[in-house]
Write a protein that holds these residues in place. Sequence first.
Motif, PDB file in Angstrom:
ATOM      1  N   ARG A 164      -3.465  12.385   0.954  1.00 25.72           N
ATOM      2  CA  ARG A 164      -3.722  11.297  -0.291  1.00 25.72           C
ATOM      3  C   ARG A 164      -4.548   9.984   0.370  1.00 25.72           C
ATOM      4  O   ARG A 164      -5.177   9.490  -0.263  1.00 25.72           O
ATOM      5  N   GLY A 165      -4.376   9.862   1.666  1.00 25.48           N
ATOM      6  CA  GLY A 165      -5.493   8.733   2.119  1.00 25.48           C
ATOM      7  C   GLY A 165      -4.512   7.438   2.333  1.00 25.48           C
ATOM      8  O   GLY A 165      -5.427   6.469   3.107  1.00 25.48           O
ATOM      9  N   SER A 166      -3.547   7.025   1.360  1.00 23.02           N
ATOM     10  CA  SER A 166      -3.329   5.537   1.202  1.00 23.02           C
ATOM     11  C   SER A 166      -2.171   5.450   2.439  1.00 23.02           C
ATOM     12  O   SER A 166      -2.174   4.053   2.956  1.00 23.02           O
ATOM     13  N   ILE A 167      -1.253   6.403   2.752  1.00 25.22           N
ATOM     14  CA  ILE A 167      -0.153   5.992   3.456  1.00 25.22           C
ATOM     15  C   ILE A 167      -0.523   5.359   4.924  1.00 25.22           C
ATOM     16  O   ILE A 167       0.349   4.594   5.441  1.00 25.22           O
ATOM     17  N   GLY A 168      -1.242   5.982   5.556  1.00 21.65           N
ATOM     18  CA  GLY A 168      -1.728   5.593   6.875  1.00 21.65           C
ATOM     19  C   GLY A 168      -2.074   3.995   7.023  1.00 21.65           C
ATOM     20  O   GLY A 168      -1.493   3.152   7.783  1.00 21.65           O
ATOM     21  N   PRO A 169      -2.959   3.698   6.048  1.00 26.26           N
ATOM     22  CA  PRO A 169      -3.271   2.040   6.116  1.00 26.26           C
ATOM     23  C   PRO A 169      -2.310   1.137   5.874  1.00 26.26           C
ATOM     24  O   PRO A 169      -2.012   0.282   6.092  1.00 26.26           O
ATOM     25  N   LEU A 170      -1.476   1.758   4.723  1.00 20.37           N
ATOM     26  CA  LEU A 170      -0.123   0.835   4.262  1.00 20.37           C
ATOM     27  C   LEU A 170       0.725   0.880   5.450  1.00 20.37           C
ATOM     28  O   LEU A 170       1.196  -0.313   5.544  1.00 20.37           O
ATOM     29  N   TYR A 171       1.052   1.912   5.893  1.00 19.98           N
ATOM     30  CA  TYR A 171       2.034   1.770   7.151  1.00 19.98           C
ATOM     31  C   TYR A 171       1.501   0.807   8.405  1.00 19.98           C
ATOM     32  O   TYR A 171       2.447   0.089   8.713  1.00 19.98           O
ATOM     33  N   ASP A 172       0.399   0.881   8.686  1.00 22.28           N
ATOM     34  CA  ASP A 172      -0.204   0.369   9.724  1.00 22.28           C
ATOM     35  C   ASP A 172      -0.335  -1.199   9.482  1.00 22.28           C
ATOM     36  O   ASP A 172       0.186  -2.068  10.542  1.00 22.28           O
ATOM     37  N   TYR A 173      -0.542  -1.632   8.268  1.00 17.01           N
ATOM     38  CA  TYR A 173      -0.380  -2.881   7.962  1.00 17.01           C
ATOM     39  C   TYR A 173       0.929  -3.313   8.055  1.00 17.01           C
ATOM     40  O   TYR A 173       1.164  -4.791   8.636  1.00 17.01           O
ATOM     41  N   ALA A 174       1.889  -2.701   7.423  1.00 22.49           N
ATOM     42  CA  ALA A 174       3.340  -3.242   7.511  1.00 22.49           C
ATOM     43  C   ALA A 174       3.945  -3.213   8.850  1.00 22.49           C
ATOM     44  O   ALA A 174       4.665  -4.293   9.240  1.00 22.49           O
ATOM     45  N   ARG A 175       3.564  -2.422   9.710  1.00 24.35           N
ATOM     46  CA  ARG A 175       4.146  -2.396  11.076  1.00 24.35           C
ATOM     47  C   ARG A 175       3.408  -3.444  11.838  1.00 24.35           C
ATOM     48  O   ARG A 175       4.104  -4.180  12.555  1.00 24.35           O
ATOM     49  N   GLN A 176       1.986  -3.755  11.523  1.00 22.65           N
ATOM     50  CA  GLN A 176       1.596  -4.982  12.185  1.00 22.65           C
ATOM     51  C   GLN A 176       2.405  -6.296  11.716  1.00 22.65           C
ATOM     52  O   GLN A 176       2.497  -7.135  12.639  1.00 22.65           O
ATOM     53  N   LYS A 177       2.633  -6.105  10.567  1.00 27.01           N
ATOM     54  CA  LYS A 177       3.241  -7.343   9.977  1.00 27.01           C
ATOM     55  C   LYS A 177       4.852  -7.917  10.629  1.00 27.01           C
ATOM     56  O   LYS A 177       4.910  -8.775  10.998  1.00 27.01           O
TER      57      LYS A 177
END
Length: 336
Positions: A25-38
């Motif tokens: 779907r393409g969205s989970i990687g960027p969403l997770y990476d941003y939250a993990r960085q946060k």
Amino acid sequence: MDLEERLDRVGTTIDRLITVDIRSRGSIGPLYDYARQKYGRPLTMLAARRLKERVKTGSVVMVATGWPDRPWIDPNIAELDGPPGAAALARALHVGLKAVPMIVVEPQLVGPMAAVMTGAGFRVLPPDEAVAAAGSPSPIHGAAVLPFPLEVEAAKEESLRLLERYSPTALVAIEKGGMNPKGVIHNARGADTSAHMAKADLLFEAGLARGVLTLGIGDGGNELGMGAIAEFIRENIPYGAKCQCPCGGGLAPATRTDLVLPAAVSNWGGYGVAAALAVLLENGEVLHQPEVEERILRLGADAGLIDGMTGWCLPGADGMADRLHLALITLLQGVV
């Protein structure tokens, strides 16, 4: 390697499993990476730690879930992503921390959610009886399924009533539509789905004001709790900043939770937190089991919940048949 480093490694492995983008779907990687960085730590392990710190024996944990789907056909149609994750996490908190689970859903979804909770082994009871069951001299594993209002003012009143009467130690949202700053809940296509959805944001806002631990789990960026990373969603997720409905406010939710956990399938977020909690407690009984998952998915489908991607009323979620969800749980077992 010290214990903290070991736990971080295990947590990272769990996070990686629950964020595998099987359907691309393409969205989970960027969403997770941003939250993990946060947050700076593996998200499943961080969520499990915070729950372990806050949830006490006999205390209530409220879990909001339920997503009415195809309401233009019938508002009683809802998807099978969300309720199984809620039931699995509720079971983990009950087994590991002796919590009393209370699930809040749309009034029209109380029946299907009760079926899912029964699949997880719970005896669904009225809320006061579920609390009383925690002190029963003979074992009875009680949980409540509560209707939550669709109207904003009624939701405000019910939020205060639930918080005052049951004093929950944690609030968790799994695949629960979140209101944007204009009070509108959107689906992933940016369409307004507010009319038939419970306004659970009001419960979480009131809980946050009281210092209750809050956790949001989702897979698309439009779920309750994703307000914690709304700036990323507005810039990077389709319809994040501008939706397709007259409100024009985008699908990025306004309500923040203390911690947000993106997962490839929202159910998987619940399974991942359960796995991390099993590690922290050194208790394999806390871990979600394939046979329990199989029963949950079957009873949920039998109660009329659909796969939100395919529209079939069959065991599965987000376009994946039950065998794929069972495989993920088997992998999580291996990690634990």
